[in-house]
Design an enzyme around this catalytic site. Structure first.
Site, PDB file in Angstrom:
ATOM      1  N   VAL A   1       0.856  -1.037  -0.006  1.00 46.35           N
ATOM      2  CA  VAL A   1      -0.137  -0.025   0.095  1.00 46.35           C
ATOM      3  C   VAL A   1       0.730   1.339  -0.069  1.00 46.35           C
ATOM      4  O   VAL A   1       0.609   2.092  -0.657  1.00 46.35           O
ATOM      5  CB  VAL A   1      -0.792  -0.049   1.263  1.00 46.35           C
ATOM      6  CG1 VAL A   1      -1.491   1.338   1.211  1.00 46.35           C
ATOM      7  CG2 VAL A   1      -1.948  -1.089   1.092  1.00 46.35           C
TER       8      VAL A   1
ATOM      9  N   ASP B   1       4.775  35.676 -35.857  1.00 49.02           N
ATOM     10  CA  ASP B   1       4.308  36.700 -36.667  1.00 49.02           C
ATOM     11  C   ASP B   1       5.052  38.015 -35.941  1.00 49.02           C
ATOM     12  O   ASP B   1       5.416  38.092 -34.870  1.00 49.02           O
ATOM     13  CB  ASP B   1       2.855  36.964 -36.832  1.00 49.02           C
ATOM     14  CG  ASP B   1       2.453  37.698 -37.900  1.00 49.02           C
ATOM     15  OD1 ASP B   1       3.168  38.198 -38.504  1.00 49.02           O
ATOM     16  OD2 ASP B   1       1.027  37.960 -37.843  1.00 49.02           O
TER      17      ASP B   1
ATOM     18  N   ASP C   1      -2.996  33.863 -36.251  1.00 45.19           N
ATOM     19  CA  ASP C   1      -4.176  34.703 -35.974  1.00 45.19           C
ATOM     20  C   ASP C   1      -5.315  34.556 -37.185  1.00 45.19           C
ATOM     21  O   ASP C   1      -6.483  34.894 -36.781  1.00 45.19           O
ATOM     22  CB  ASP C   1      -3.997  36.245 -36.027  1.00 45.19           C
ATOM     23  CG  ASP C   1      -3.309  36.903 -36.995  1.00 45.19           C
ATOM     24  OD1 ASP C   1      -3.298  36.180 -37.932  1.00 45.19           O
ATOM     25  OD2 ASP C   1      -2.984  38.101 -36.997  1.00 45.19           O
TER      26      ASP C   1
ATOM     27  N   ASP D   1      -4.484  30.292 -40.772  1.00 54.83           N
ATOM     28  CA  ASP D   1      -3.226  29.658 -39.968  1.00 54.83           C
ATOM     29  C   ASP D   1      -3.685  28.578 -39.159  1.00 54.83           C
ATOM     30  O   ASP D   1      -2.753  27.958 -38.518  1.00 54.83           O
ATOM     31  CB  ASP D   1      -2.752  30.908 -38.965  1.00 54.83           C
ATOM     32  CG  ASP D   1      -2.129  32.041 -39.475  1.00 54.83           C
ATOM     33  OD1 ASP D   1      -1.427  31.693 -40.443  1.00 54.83           O
ATOM     34  OD2 ASP D   1      -2.266  33.231 -39.162  1.00 54.83           O
TER      35      ASP D   1
ATOM     36  N   ASN E   1       9.430   5.485  -1.193  1.00 61.82           N
ATOM     37  CA  ASN E   1       8.943   4.177  -1.302  1.00 61.82           C
ATOM     38  C   ASN E   1      10.087   3.498  -1.268  1.00 61.82           C
ATOM     39  O   ASN E   1       9.878   2.148  -0.731  1.00 61.82           O
ATOM     40  CB  ASN E   1       8.182   4.030  -2.534  1.00 61.82           C
ATOM     41  CG  ASN E   1       6.689   4.993  -2.589  1.00 61.82           C
ATOM     42  OD1 ASN E   1       6.323   5.319  -1.456  1.00 61.82           O
ATOM     43  ND2 ASN E   1       6.028   5.056  -3.818  1.00 61.82           N
TER      44      ASN E   1
END
Length: 881
Positions: free
Chosen positions: A267, A314, A621, A625, A687
């Site tokens: 567990v 751009d 934009d 595109d 762990n």
């Protein structure tokens, strides 16, 4: 329009719109049902972890150990509550993020053009559409120009469909209703005016409710890797747990104790919290990006951002201010300089003493008339619904502003020269035209790029009238355009003609009127952002539709390039990728400025860099595109000037259209990925230490250093809170001073796994050494010795969190020590551990006893070993580096 009781020229009144909104409800589809708190809580018990814990509780009852059985049931409830609250936070965070994006629509109300939220559309609203818009309701066309709509989402038709206003048969199939636009489709070309006929669930899309109910959220590549890693570890851990239990029983330890220890170890070692903590880390990081104007559309974009090493951007509005100001108009008899401020968003226009006098130059009057007529922007100075008060493209707003300074009002012109048609802007031809009725014929106003307008012109305008344009005159105009561009101006051309019919082809036998030069200064914060990109190993490439000389001047001004002799590649000179030699490919990969590039060529450039091993971000934009935005590893759309189609196709939307926001998002992407990697390393190291400690002790003739319930308690304390704190850290400030990670790099590299095993071995050695000191030198009984070993393991794991800092950071000042959540987690966990010793009910259940001063000294000394060795290892790595 009679049925809907609306006049197309005026639209609905605000009062009527409110009444219809109350009557028909908001324009929304039925949303996917939210996951209720009860459902989330119940789901916590449907896991392998809970099955194992329930089995342990059942065994305890069977062997008569009722106190331990009750304690395990309490652990089950606590584990479920922790999972419930963390998952609830993650789900609600993701739901909140979805609300940050909204679609807007341009409508006419009370004769004015407003931009409103799509949810506020009502039947009868007059909607204005252009290429790139998402259709937000079912609409009936009133007028249209070269209109194409992508209806693939609704009809499955892969090609865009021509749309026009003429009526169709009453029972025509959906795909043949060419005078209708439907919610969920997209305008790919042209423009239109239409009336809303249905909203919300009454639309065709609303009727197909299965499209919504069947939608499923895809797991990100990172989440899939974590899930695969977790499943692998489950079986490895179960195998180790069986070996531990069997070896302990064979060495003479109690059967119930070893079975419970094996279950508890399984567990504790299964990283069931990984997906939840990862989601919280992603959500928190996305909120930070949203606060800095970057909206993430897809979770997978976050992890990809951290690996981005090429940004194709751009120029207009991203690297520049996108606050266009007309500064010069070039006419056949010379240039006219225009001074005075343009309309700044949020500020009403005002007269300027230096405004041009239109009565002094008829050529200037003609140029400004074309600027105002061939225009779809609107200056609404007292519009309460718009953020700026002005609706439309910044370039067109600048043209209207220039006309206003000359007291040329669009309303007056349209009143005298009503628009009867429009040829919408097409990125292929780079021109736009509008048709206006006049006594004796029709006036065609045209604007666009200088080259195509010059080629389409047979005449140019002088004070004496139209004069034939030969190749010599055409070259002179284009040279004047290039000269203006060399001065850093964005240049468009204006033309006109008179015709007898509005159905005439708009782009032949034009009369070239003049050139308009607009200033769009570089953003002040771009040079600094470009410098950050260089430091971060990210290459920036300008890909623009503007002229080469303009692009180079802007690149030089902002520091994208430093040498005026750097090459600029024109789109016309780009070959098909399949025809490029290796030398030509290498040359293109080295170029930083591309001008007059088409959407198809953007795709080719992205693919070229991707095949070269780069992770590419691309800005866009326009509707054209969208393919490039999808092709790029990270598609970035503009939130202010971008079309809705581009925003839907993109992985990320910039609310401010600013290049520095992209750099900030890349930084946050690196931080988030690094946070997830850090807490995974921490959890696995914890762990590993628990597995090795119990495994080695089960092989030796010593008591178990940690008992089953102690393992479960440790899992709730050191595994949860420090991991969450690591997952929401703000990151190392120097993270943008390093090159991007390899996109193919695994979450945990070989070095990370070595760190995990190394830390696990050091903690294990410290715990077993503390146990032996207590048994052999301090004369502790088994119970007190086990308390010391348990506390040594717990505090070792807490101190180990400080080893998670970056190797290059300082020991006392780093991203871990500056994380307030870390200190909160340590105080909380430390308090719980001390309470486990000194609060009677906890100490009885956990079987912990007061270790005394000597015991605490051992705990402190041995638990600090992992911090000391970890710091030493980092110092060695720093020296080698």
């Amino acid at each position: 329009m009679t049925d809907l009781d609306v006049t197309p020229d005026l639209g609905l009144s605000p009062e009527e719109a409110r009444l219809r909104l109350d009557r028909f409800g908001p324009n929304l589809l039925m949303e996917e049902k939210k996951k209720g708190a009860l459902m989330i809580f119940v789901r916590q018990f449907k896991s392998l972890i809970m099955v194992l814990l329930a089995a342990a509780a059942g065994l305890s009852f069977a062997f008569g150990d009722f106190l331990e059985a009750i304690a395990i049931i309490v652990v089950i409830l606590i584990n479920a509550l922790i999972g419930f609250f963390t998952e609830l936070q993650a789900i609600r965070s993701m739901e909140s993020l979805k609300k940050l994006t909204s679609v807007t629509t341009r409508v006419k109300r009370a004769g004015r053009v407003l931009e409103i939220h799509a949810r506020d559309l009502v039947p009868g609203d007059i909607v204005l559409l252009e290429g790139g818009d998402i259709v937000s309701a079912d609409l009936r066309l009133i007028t249209s120009s070269r209109l194409l709509a992508d209806e693939s989402a609704l009809t499955g038709e892969s090609l865009p469909v021509d749309k026009a206003p003429p009526p169709v048969a009453e029972k025509a199939p959906l795909a043949e209703r060419l005078n209708m636009l439907y919610a969920g489709t997209a305008v790919t070309r042209g423009s239109a005016e239409a009336v809303v006929v249905s909203t919300g669930m009454n639309t065709e899309l609303g009727h197909i409710t299965s499209l919504v109910s069947q939608a499923k959220q895809e797991a990100t590549p990172l989440e899939k890797r974590l899930d695969e890693l977790g499943r692998t570890l489950i079986w490895v851990t179960l195998a180790v747990a069986v070996v531990v239990a069997v070896s302990g029983i064979l060495s003479g330890k109690q059967i119930l104790m070893m079975i419970e220890t094996g279950i508890a170890l399984a567990v504790a070692a299964i990283p069931e919290g990984l997906p939840i903590v990862a989601t919280i880390a992603l959500a928190r990081g996305m909120f930070r990006m949203a606060q800095k104007n970057a909206i993430i559309n897809r979770l997978s974009a976050v992890e990809t951002l951290g690996a981005t090493n090429v940004i194709c951007t751009d120029k207009t509005g991203t690297l520049t201010e996108n606050r266009m100001t007309v500064t010069r108009i070039g006419l056949s008899d010379g240039d006219v300089d225009i001074s005075g401020e343009a309309i700044i968003p949020g500020t009403p226009p005002h007269d300027s003493e230096e405004s041009p006098d239109p009565l002094s130059n008829p050529l200037l009057v003609e140029a400004l008339r074309i600027s105002v007529l061939c225009n779809n922007a609107n200056l609404n100075y007292d519009n309460p619904a718009g953020n700026d008060g002005h609706v439309g493209d910044p370039l067109e707003i600048a043209l209207l502003s220039a006309g206003f300074k000359a007291q040329i009002w669009r309303q007056d012109l349209i009143g005298r020269m009503p628009r009867v048609g429009e040829e919408a802007f097409d990125s292929d031809v780079k021109m736009m035209a509008t048709f206006h009725e006049m006594p004796g014929g029709y006036y065609v106003a045209v604007k666009g790029a200088p080259e195509p307008i010059a080629q389409a012109s047979s005449y140019f305008l002088t004070r004496q009238g139209k004069t034939p344009m030969g190749n010599g005159e055409r070259s002179q105009w284009l040279e004047r355009s290039a000269e203006m561009a060399r001065e850093g101006l964005r240049v468009i051309a204006l033309a006109m003609k008179m015709t007898d019919s509005p159905d005439t082809l708009p782009y032949d036998n034009l009369v070239f009127v003049g050139l308009v030069g607009m200033l769009d200064p570089p953003r002040a914060d771009v040079p600094g952002a470009l410098a950050r990109c260089r430091d971060a190993g990210i290459r920036v490439i300008m890909v623009t539709g503007d002229q080469a000389v303009t692009a180079k001047n802007i690149a030089l001004d902002m520091g994208l390039v430093s040498d005026r002799s750097v090459p600029v590649i024109n789109g016309a000179d780009l070959k098909n990728p399949g025809h490029l030699t290796e030398r030509e490919k290498a040359y293109l990969l080295s170029v930083s400025i591309f001008a007059r590039v088409s959407p198809k060529q953007k795709l080719d450039l992205i693919e070229l860099h991707q095949k070269n091993g780069s992770v590419v971000a691309m800005t866009g934009d326009g509707v054209n595109d969208a393919p490039a935005l999808k092709k790029a590893d990270i598609g970035i759309a503009m939130g202010l000037r971008g079309t809705q189609v581009a925003r839907e196709a993109a992985d990320m939307v910039l609310k401010d259209d600013a290049f520095p926001t992209i750099v900030t998002a890349v930084e946050q992407g690196r931080v988030i990925y690094n946070n997830i990697r850090t807490f995974v390393r921490y959890l696995f190291a914890c762990n590993m230490s628990e597995i090795l400690t119990v495994f080695l002790a089960s092989l030796l003739t010593v008591p178990l250093p940690i008992l089953p319930l102690q393992i479960l308690f440790l899992n709730l304390v050191t595994d949860v809170f420090p991991a969450l704190a690591l997952g929401v850290g703000r990151g190392d400030p120097s993270i943008m001073g390093r090159p991007p990670r390899d996109g193919a790099e695994p979450l945990l590299t070989k070095r990370h796994w070595m760190d995990v095993f190394g830390a696990g071995l050091v903690i294990t050695a410290s715990v077993l050494t503390a146990l032996m000191i207590c048994l052999s030198f301090l004369g502790f009984d088994n119970d007190r010795a086990v308390t010391v070993s348990f506390m040594t393991l717990a505090f070792s794991q807490l101190w180990h969190v400080f080893n998670m800092g970056d190797d290059r950071a300082g020991f006392f000042v780093n991203d871990i020590t500056k994380n307030p959540y870390i200190w909160g987690a340590l105080v909380l966990c430390g308090g719980l551990l001390v309470a486990g010793v000194y609060v009677p009910i906890f100490s009885r259940v956990l079987r912990l006893y007061d270790p005394g001063m000597n015991g605490w000294a051992v705990i402190l000394g041995m638990s600090l070993v992992v911090l000391i060795t970890g710091s030493a290892a980092k110092a060695v790595r720093r020296r080698r580096a």
